[in-house]
Design an enzyme around this catalytic site. Sequence first.
Site, PDB file in Angstrom:
ATOM      1  N   GLN A  41      -4.157  -1.461   9.830  1.00  0.00           N
ATOM      2  CA  GLN A  41      -4.098  -2.808   9.263  1.00  0.00           C
ATOM      3  C   GLN A  41      -4.639  -3.832  10.265  1.00  0.00           C
ATOM      4  O   GLN A  41      -4.281  -3.807  11.445  1.00  0.00           O
ATOM      5  CB  GLN A  41      -2.638  -3.142   8.868  1.00  0.00           C
ATOM      6  N   LYS A  56       0.841  -1.204   0.000  1.00  0.00           N
ATOM      7  CA  LYS A  56       0.000   0.000   0.000  1.00  0.00           C
ATOM      8  C   LYS A  56       0.874   1.252   0.000  1.00  0.00           C
ATOM      9  O   LYS A  56       0.647   2.196  -0.764  1.00  0.00           O
ATOM     10  CB  LYS A  56      -0.928  -0.021   1.234  1.00  0.00           C
ATOM     11  N   ASP A  83     -10.868   2.629   4.368  1.00  0.00           N
ATOM     12  CA  ASP A  83     -11.079   1.174   4.373  1.00  0.00           C
ATOM     13  C   ASP A  83     -12.567   0.839   4.342  1.00  0.00           C
ATOM     14  O   ASP A  83     -12.947  -0.300   4.057  1.00  0.00           O
ATOM     15  CB  ASP A  83     -10.501   0.589   5.672  1.00  0.00           C
TER      16      ASP A  83
HETATM   17  N1  GUN Z   1      -6.511  -7.028   6.587  1.00  0.00           N
HETATM   18  C1  GUN Z   1      -6.825  -7.793   5.512  1.00  0.00           C
HETATM   19  N2  GUN Z   1      -7.403  -7.036   4.557  1.00  0.00           N
HETATM   20  C2  GUN Z   1      -7.446  -5.767   5.042  1.00  0.00           C
HETATM   21  C3  GUN Z   1      -7.925  -4.530   4.498  1.00  0.00           C
HETATM   22  O1  GUN Z   1      -8.442  -4.437   3.382  1.00  0.00           O
HETATM   23  N3  GUN Z   1      -7.760  -3.454   5.303  1.00  0.00           N
HETATM   24  C4  GUN Z   1      -7.199  -3.534   6.542  1.00  0.00           C
HETATM   25  N4  GUN Z   1      -7.122  -2.415   7.260  1.00  0.00           N
HETATM   26  N5  GUN Z   1      -6.768  -4.654   7.075  1.00  0.00           N
HETATM   27  C5  GUN Z   1      -6.881  -5.770   6.309  1.00  0.00           C
END
Ligand code: GUN
Length: 270
Positions: free
Chosen positions: A66, A22, A89
């Site tokens: 995350q 990311k 998100d």
């Molecule tokens: N963990 C697995 N997929 C995601 C996601 O799309 N966003 C976040 N914040 N954590 C994750």
Amino acid sequence: MPGLVTILVGNNPASVSYVTGKQNTAHELNFYSLQDNQPEDITEQKLLEIINTYNKDPKIHGILVQLPLPRHIDEKKILNAIDPDKDVDGFHPINVGRLMIGGKEAKYLPCTPAGIQQLIVRSGVPVEGAEVVVVGRSNIVGKPIANILLQKAPGANATVTIAHTATKDLAGHCRRADILIVAAGVPGLVKPEWIKPGACVIDVGVNRVGEKISEKTGKKIAILRGDVDFDAAKEIAGFITPVPGGVGPMTITMLMANTVKAAKSAAGIE
Ligand code: GUN
């Protein structure tokens, strides 16, 4: 300039790899981007304070924590603390509710399901009236993708079934699917004979089944396997996503799109 902060608690190898992907993309796009690493034993209170600082920071338009978080931290409390206007998100209860209601209300769609919808639509797969079967009911993938494809809207309007661990005759449900979306986290769960010939198969599983030495870097890397037996399934499916390289890059792309949207919204452009 769109501003994105990604907050990582601890050093779970999968989370480190996702957050790095990311951040690399945000840098490539010349975003203002911050990687905020916090120790595994950070207190819930301290994490809430950090989120509050970013909520108030005008350079930051998108905040991503995350997941998963360590067990001593209440995930719901943390997601609730993010300003819904910076929740790129789409996990804050307000944004989950907006998605459920549909229409223009839905400001930020969760990134993985939003990416799945784009993959399907841009591949020319008809969604309206299609039989969609989603395997898995997580808040990150299963529930939101079902909601997105259920909306009375272009690129949606499907008949959606959500199957899960208590579903009887999982194979029978999968065989009916024109679009089969598998997010169960069980390597090789879906067998080729469960797939309707010509169906569109989206494999969201990212299962670490071992380690190998990378030919490129000489470093140890994870061997990843999806929830679908790709080599056999590709002979039957009309469309299928590989693991890695299918859904994952789309999750990152939609996060960037949400961050641009947040920045425009903060600037009063949209
Ligand atoms: N963990 C697995 N997929 C995601 C996601 O799309 N966003 C976040 N914040 N954590 C994750």
